[in-house]
Design an enzyme around this catalytic site. Sequence first.
Site, PDB file in Angstrom:
ATOM      1  N   LYS A 284       5.741  -8.533   8.576  1.00 54.85           N
ATOM      2  CA  LYS A 284       6.983  -8.127   8.169  1.00 54.85           C
ATOM      3  C   LYS A 284       7.918  -8.310   9.578  1.00 54.85           C
ATOM      4  O   LYS A 284       9.174  -8.653   9.213  1.00 54.85           O
ATOM      5  CB  LYS A 284       6.941  -6.730   7.855  1.00 54.85           C
ATOM      6  CG  LYS A 284       6.532  -6.578   6.610  1.00 54.85           C
ATOM      7  CD  LYS A 284       6.329  -5.074   6.236  1.00 54.85           C
ATOM      8  CE  LYS A 284       5.902  -4.966   4.851  1.00 54.85           C
ATOM      9  NZ  LYS A 284       4.544  -4.870   4.491  1.00 54.85           N
TER      10      LYS A 284
ATOM     11  N   GLU B 177      12.178   1.027  10.431  1.00 54.04           N
ATOM     12  CA  GLU B 177      13.323   0.779   9.897  1.00 54.04           C
ATOM     13  C   GLU B 177      14.102   1.921   9.537  1.00 54.04           C
ATOM     14  O   GLU B 177      13.562   3.157   9.123  1.00 54.04           O
ATOM     15  CB  GLU B 177      13.353   0.077   8.614  1.00 54.04           C
ATOM     16  CG  GLU B 177      12.585  -1.416   8.951  1.00 54.04           C
ATOM     17  CD  GLU B 177      12.642  -2.029   7.567  1.00 54.04           C
ATOM     18  OE1 GLU B 177      12.718  -1.523   6.297  1.00 54.04           O
ATOM     19  OE2 GLU B 177      12.368  -3.560   7.484  1.00 54.04           O
TER      20      GLU B 177
ATOM     21  N   HIS C 189       5.387   5.237  -2.126  1.00 59.26           N
ATOM     22  CA  HIS C 189       5.887   3.742  -1.850  1.00 59.26           C
ATOM     23  C   HIS C 189       5.072   2.967  -2.902  1.00 59.26           C
ATOM     24  O   HIS C 189       5.225   1.702  -2.500  1.00 59.26           O
ATOM     25  CB  HIS C 189       5.551   3.296  -0.575  1.00 59.26           C
ATOM     26  CG  HIS C 189       6.267   4.335   0.434  1.00 59.26           C
ATOM     27  ND1 HIS C 189       7.739   4.517   0.636  1.00 59.26           N
ATOM     28  CD2 HIS C 189       5.695   5.236   1.419  1.00 59.26           C
ATOM     29  CE1 HIS C 189       7.911   5.549   1.505  1.00 59.26           C
ATOM     30  NE2 HIS C 189       6.764   5.904   1.976  1.00 59.26           N
TER      31      HIS C 189
ATOM     32  N   ARG D 280       2.768 -13.976  -3.848  1.00 61.03           N
ATOM     33  CA  ARG D 280       1.917 -13.756  -4.634  1.00 61.03           C
ATOM     34  C   ARG D 280       2.600 -13.481  -5.969  1.00 61.03           C
ATOM     35  O   ARG D 280       3.741 -13.202  -6.213  1.00 61.03           O
ATOM     36  CB  ARG D 280       0.750 -12.829  -4.589  1.00 61.03           C
ATOM     37  CG  ARG D 280       1.255 -11.403  -4.076  1.00 61.03           C
ATOM     38  CD  ARG D 280       0.182 -10.453  -4.050  1.00 61.03           C
ATOM     39  NE  ARG D 280       0.853  -9.268  -3.293  1.00 61.03           N
ATOM     40  CZ  ARG D 280       1.212  -8.297  -3.984  1.00 61.03           C
ATOM     41  NH1 ARG D 280       1.215  -8.381  -5.349  1.00 61.03           N
ATOM     42  NH2 ARG D 280       1.628  -7.255  -3.274  1.00 61.03           N
TER      43      ARG D 280
END
Length: 667
Positions: free
Chosen positions: A116, A200, A235, A292
């Site tokens: 990430k 973040e 999440h 994907r």
Amino acid sequence: MFSKLLIANRGEIACRVIATAKRLGIPTVAVFSDADSDALHTKLADEAVHIGPSPARESYLRIDAIIDAALTTGATAIHPGYGFLSENAAFANACAENGIIFVGPPASAIEAMGSKAAAKQIMEEAGVPLVPGYHGADQASAVLKASADAMGYPVLLKATAGGGGKGMRQVWHADEFEEALAAAQREASSSFGDDTMLVEKYLTRPRHVEVQVFCDNHGEGVYLAERDCSVQRRHQKVIEEAPAPGMTDTLREAMGETAVTAARAIDYRGAGTVEFLLDEDGSFYFMEMNTRLQVEHPVTEMITGQDLVEWQLRVASGEALPLSQSQIRIEGHALEARIYAEDPDNDFLPMTGTLSFLQTPCESAHVRVDTGVVQGDDISIYYDPMIAKLVVWDETRDRALERLAQALSNYRVGGTTTNIPFLYNLAVSAPFRAADLDTSFIQRHNDLLFTESKEQTKTLLPIAALALICEREQSAARCNPCLDPWSPWDALDSWRLNQSHSQHFRIKLGDEEREFHIEQRAKTLSIVTGEERTDITGNLSGAELTFELNGHRRAATVAADGDHYTVFLEGRSFSFEHLQPDTGEQDSASGDGGLHAPMNGTVVALLAEQGTAVEADAPLMVMEAMKMEHTIRAPAAGVVTQFYFNAGDLVDGGALLLALEESGEDA
């Protein structure tokens, strides 16, 4: 096209790929672990190859075993599905080294998006907007915390190699940071073998909107609209829909073109999903790219009329994209609800069990069920507990929501706890119908979604009693079909000479134990509890229970599994257990001063020292089941006198985990 296709996955996605390949005339090979020896995908494929024991690390994550299965069977291509090795660059490289086509992007694209932190840097250089955060290489906890402190709470911890909500934690206050970081790193290490984290800024009311992109080997790329995946727990997505409610053509075009730009920045090929956070002011920020096919791809298929798995196979075989951007059309609205074996009332804890009863809604042009299980299959601790994906489509969102509510009311699963009643509550709730969406939807509407949806006990009790009596009569008739209906000795209504026909029962309904008498006169049952008497009539035909209560005729479905019963009634379900008379042979487990495993799973970590004093709510042990962690906490202040399991041990649900001697003091 390929001469033979191996599917390196399991469950509903393996079944889906096999179905598409068969329609295209491509022979298929399934792979399976010990736990999946009789799984549906192994029966649907033309061939099936055993690849190892039940744990994924010893089977579905073994690159060598899957490559060997392809070479042995002569498969010329491998479809990785999603999860497992679908975003593993080493697997894509291994396919190439052995002359096997990997139905997915090149390894370089997987590597670019696999971290990430690296992905954020690439996207920044490509001009894709980013959420503020720390993506640095220094992983010292002090550095990560300092970054969080500087940007201000709340923040989101995310595993750089992660996906599917694994290795993620929201941190609302500075004093929660260390515990959340340790938990996220453990989960990331267990799921991905990499505990590198990024931090973040956490947007408080964003929507999760993702764009389906597709690129071929001829330099062309398109986007197939967007999906709103804002409704999430832990999440992980609960309900997805396409197109995103309230999306304007201008914003769709901006997000779509940005998504294609992101894909082209890494020379992408095949199906991919670019995920964005959409803020209330219309600003959107890149989160990550999944290299994907996504679990929720059916909603895109339903509104575009395209088979994305077929697109994958055609692009991987060298063909051009089937449609250009200008040819892609959106029609109607689709929603997908993920049917899980989990307990929403217990923080969505994953559940295990045998699917002793399984009845799905009828499929049509409006309703689709993607599943990899059949009645009698086990939901084990080894894999994700998703039972199926329920997908609906109609011309408008309101009509699609009606379809969803109806289909959920007709989806019946016995043998394990599921999220179906919760999904029904969500689908019919006013905020969801009004599309008042953001990623904290479930938390914001907790009181509404988790309000007791079952009817009052005085209504449920007679239905349970009728189901119990009718099922007992059916069972007796099956065992002895020669019963004389006119003989009092063969009667099943507790006939007694000169006395009322009365039976005493004790059941567990929810968390309550209820005792009652049933007096039976012809077809009428009188349920007597204390001074109250309720009459009910009805009969059971197969699993369908029809009854009349208080002048109201209704129908329900009954699933019986030994002494456990589940009744499905008008979009709701309730379970009860027939408690057999206590003969004194059963030992009570209550009052043992310990904590019990809430599920089948594996002990991940012991968080306290034996013999140490702990405060109430202190974390004592971490368990993992189906790729999800659950922390066992102290119910009160006390001393941990003994642990009965160590890290790595498999534990049955209900097993005594540890002994806690409570101090009786408030912490």
